[in-house]
Design a protein around this motif. Structure first.
Motif, PDB file in Angstrom:
ATOM      1  N   VAL A  92       0.839  -1.200   0.000  1.00 38.33           N
ATOM      2  CA  VAL A  92       0.000   0.000   0.000  1.00 38.33           C
ATOM      3  C   VAL A  92       0.876   1.253   0.000  1.00 38.33           C
ATOM      4  O   VAL A  92       2.049   1.219   0.357  1.00 38.33           O
ATOM      5  N   ASP A  93       0.273   2.359  -0.414  1.00 39.76           N
ATOM      6  CA  ASP A  93       0.979   3.634  -0.464  1.00 39.76           C
ATOM      7  C   ASP A  93       0.770   4.466   0.796  1.00 39.76           C
ATOM      8  O   ASP A  93       1.550   5.371   1.091  1.00 39.76           O
ATOM      9  N   ALA A  94      -0.314   4.181   1.520  1.00 35.91           N
ATOM     10  CA  ALA A  94      -0.622   4.886   2.769  1.00 35.91           C
ATOM     11  C   ALA A  94      -1.622   4.041   3.535  1.00 35.91           C
ATOM     12  O   ALA A  94      -2.140   3.041   3.027  1.00 35.91           O
ATOM     13  N   ALA A  95      -1.888   4.447   4.767  1.00 33.94           N
ATOM     14  CA  ALA A  95      -2.860   3.720   5.590  1.00 33.94           C
ATOM     15  C   ALA A  95      -3.676   4.708   6.403  1.00 33.94           C
ATOM     16  O   ALA A  95      -3.188   5.783   6.780  1.00 33.94           O
ATOM     17  N   MET A  96      -4.917   4.345   6.645  1.00 31.77           N
ATOM     18  CA  MET A  96      -5.762   5.083   7.580  1.00 31.77           C
ATOM     19  C   MET A  96      -5.926   4.252   8.841  1.00 31.77           C
ATOM     20  O   MET A  96      -6.333   3.091   8.770  1.00 31.77           O
ATOM     21  N   LEU A  97      -5.602   4.849   9.981  1.00 33.78           N
ATOM     22  CA  LEU A  97      -5.909   4.233  11.262  1.00 33.78           C
ATOM     23  C   LEU A  97      -7.229   4.836  11.731  1.00 33.78           C
ATOM     24  O   LEU A  97      -7.309   6.036  12.022  1.00 33.78           O
ATOM     25  N   VAL A  98      -8.267   4.015  11.773  1.00 26.56           N
ATOM     26  CA  VAL A  98      -9.591   4.495  12.139  1.00 26.56           C
ATOM     27  C   VAL A  98      -9.841   4.193  13.610  1.00 26.56           C
ATOM     28  O   VAL A  98      -9.682   3.049  14.063  1.00 26.56           O
ATOM     29  N   VAL A  99     -10.196   5.232  14.362  1.00 27.47           N
ATOM     30  CA  VAL A  99     -10.512   5.078  15.786  1.00 27.47           C
ATOM     31  C   VAL A  99     -11.860   5.735  16.050  1.00 27.47           C
ATOM     32  O   VAL A  99     -12.380   6.480  15.214  1.00 27.47           O
ATOM     33  N   ARG A 100     -12.408   5.451  17.214  1.00 25.27           N
ATOM     34  CA  ARG A 100     -13.691   6.026  17.595  1.00 25.27           C
ATOM     35  C   ARG A 100     -13.468   7.277  18.434  1.00 25.27           C
ATOM     36  O   ARG A 100     -12.692   7.259  19.397  1.00 25.27           O
ATOM     37  N   ALA A 101     -14.118   8.370  18.068  1.00 21.60           N
ATOM     38  CA  ALA A 101     -13.941   9.639  18.763  1.00 21.60           C
ATOM     39  C   ALA A 101     -14.191   9.485  20.262  1.00 21.60           C
ATOM     40  O   ALA A 101     -15.182   8.891  20.687  1.00 21.60           O
ATOM     41  N   GLY A 102     -13.263  10.019  21.064  1.00 21.40           N
ATOM     42  CA  GLY A 102     -13.414   9.990  22.516  1.00 21.40           C
ATOM     43  C   GLY A 102     -12.885   8.740  23.175  1.00 21.40           C
ATOM     44  O   GLY A 102     -12.851   8.657  24.402  1.00 21.40           O
ATOM     45  N   LYS A 103     -12.453   7.747  22.365  1.00 20.72           N
ATOM     46  CA  LYS A 103     -11.945   6.506  22.944  1.00 20.72           C
ATOM     47  C   LYS A 103     -10.607   6.152  22.320  1.00 20.72           C
ATOM     48  O   LYS A 103     -10.420   6.288  21.109  1.00 20.72           O
ATOM     49  N   TRP A 104      -9.688   5.727  23.150  1.00 23.27           N
ATOM     50  CA  TRP A 104      -8.432   5.132  22.676  1.00 23.27           C
ATOM     51  C   TRP A 104      -8.154   3.946  23.578  1.00 23.27           C
ATOM     52  O   TRP A 104      -7.928   4.094  24.774  1.00 23.27           O
ATOM     53  N   GLU A 105      -8.191   2.763  22.991  1.00 20.28           N
ATOM     54  CA  GLU A 105      -8.041   1.538  23.772  1.00 20.28           C
ATOM     55  C   GLU A 105      -6.713   0.863  23.452  1.00 20.28           C
ATOM     56  O   GLU A 105      -6.005   1.261  22.520  1.00 20.28           O
ATOM     57  N   GLU A 106      -6.413  -0.152  24.217  1.00 23.86           N
ATOM     58  CA  GLU A 106      -5.181  -0.906  23.983  1.00 23.86           C
ATOM     59  C   GLU A 106      -5.141  -1.457  22.567  1.00 23.86           C
ATOM     60  O   GLU A 106      -4.084  -1.497  21.930  1.00 23.86           O
TER      61      GLU A 106
END
Length: 301
Positions: A92-106
């Motif tokens: 791949v040429d790039a990546a998107m790390l998708v997370v949920r707003a307001g949460k960051w989990e292990e």
């Protein structure tokens, strides 16, 4: 070729149930990846083709990454999904790390570390910002998740409401190499109609029975016939036990009919054709932890 035209592959990575498939569909502008509220709805690596005047993004939608890869307690299905997710980073040429707003989990940290070692630009996509009750929490959250981590860009979006996507697309296209489009502009995925038909049936299973049968079902398309303006499709729903078969069928066959009706409506919208859909439920014990059964049902590396 327009010298400013850009085209390339973008991996869509994140923990389960953060809206990766909803984001892929929103960027493509059509439903190519099934969606439900249940984690691990996406099982296959799927290419969504998003074409714009300035370029083309080939979005590699993946199962959610989770930590039980290689664990003695992980089923063959879970190991397969982790391989599919990690395999999406190849080439791949790039990546998107998708997370949920307001949460960051292990699990988000786990996904970030997998991307950090992939050697490609990583764009952080903070999804579901529309669900934040207190909007003043967003800026401190963005500062917190960005600290000590290297991102090519950070984009708060609502994939469901298609908000914030224009700036995201602009940056992603800027990260792609200058080259011609790899697919015609009217193509939206590399998957066949047969594959998509099976996924649409499975989507309804996940939506209606996810809490009862989260991973115990899969769908095999036994028949896909183009009969003039009509598509004749036969779908087998596989479960692991007789009790699960009874749950899928429901009292008097009511639940199976509902699953079939909703899946047929989705197929007709996606394929722009009339669909005659037949469904059956069959039992194969332990299929989700059987590598040969997974291969027979289309789970190929």
């Amino acid at each position: 070729m327009n010298p400013s035209h850009r085209s390339g592959h973008v991996a869509v990575i994140g923990r389960p149930n953060v809206g990766k498939s909803t984001l892929t569909n929103a960027l493509v502008g059509a439903k190519v990846s099934i969606v439900s509220s249940r984690p691990q709805t996406t099982r296959h690596r799927l290419l969504g083709i998003a074409t714009f005047p300035e370029g083309q993004l080939l979005l590699v939608d993946t199962p959610g990454l989770h930590r039980d890869q290689g664990s003695s307690t992980a089923t063959a299905m879970h190991r397969w999904m982790n391989r599919a997710a990690r395999g999406a980073l190849e080439g791949v040429d790039a990546a998107m790390l998708v997370v949920r707003a307001g949460k960051w989990e292990e699990s988000d940290t786990f996904a970030y570390e997998a991307l950090r070692h992939a050697g490609v630009p990583v764009v952080l996509v903070v999804n579901q910002v529309d669900r934040l009750k207190d909007k003043t929490e967003l800026l401190p959250y963005l500062a917190m998740v960005s600290e000590g981590r290297e991102f090519a860009g950070v984009h708060p979006v609502s994939a469901l409401k298609r908000k914030g996507l224009e700036a995201l697309v602009k940056q992603l296209l800027g990260l792609m190499p200058e080259q011609a489009a790899m697919y015609p502009e009217d193509e939206i995925t590399d998957k066949s109609q047969r594959f998509l038909a099976g996924e649409l049936v499975r989507e309804q299973l996940m939506r209606q029975l996810g809490e009862e049968l989260p991973y115990a079902t899969t769908v095999e398309i036994e028949r896909f016939i183009v009969d003039g303006p009509l598509l004749r499709i036969g779908a087998v729903i596989w479960v692991e036990r007789d009790g699960q078969k009874a749950i899928v069928i429901g009292k008097g066959g009511e639940r199976l009919r509902e699953i079939g009706t909703r899946a047929r409506i989705q197929m007709e919208q996606l394929f722009a054709a009339k669909v005659f859909l037949e469904t059956w439920v069959r039992v194969r014990e332990g299929w989700s932890d059987d590598e040969s059964a997974l291969r027979a049902f289309g789970y190929h590396d």
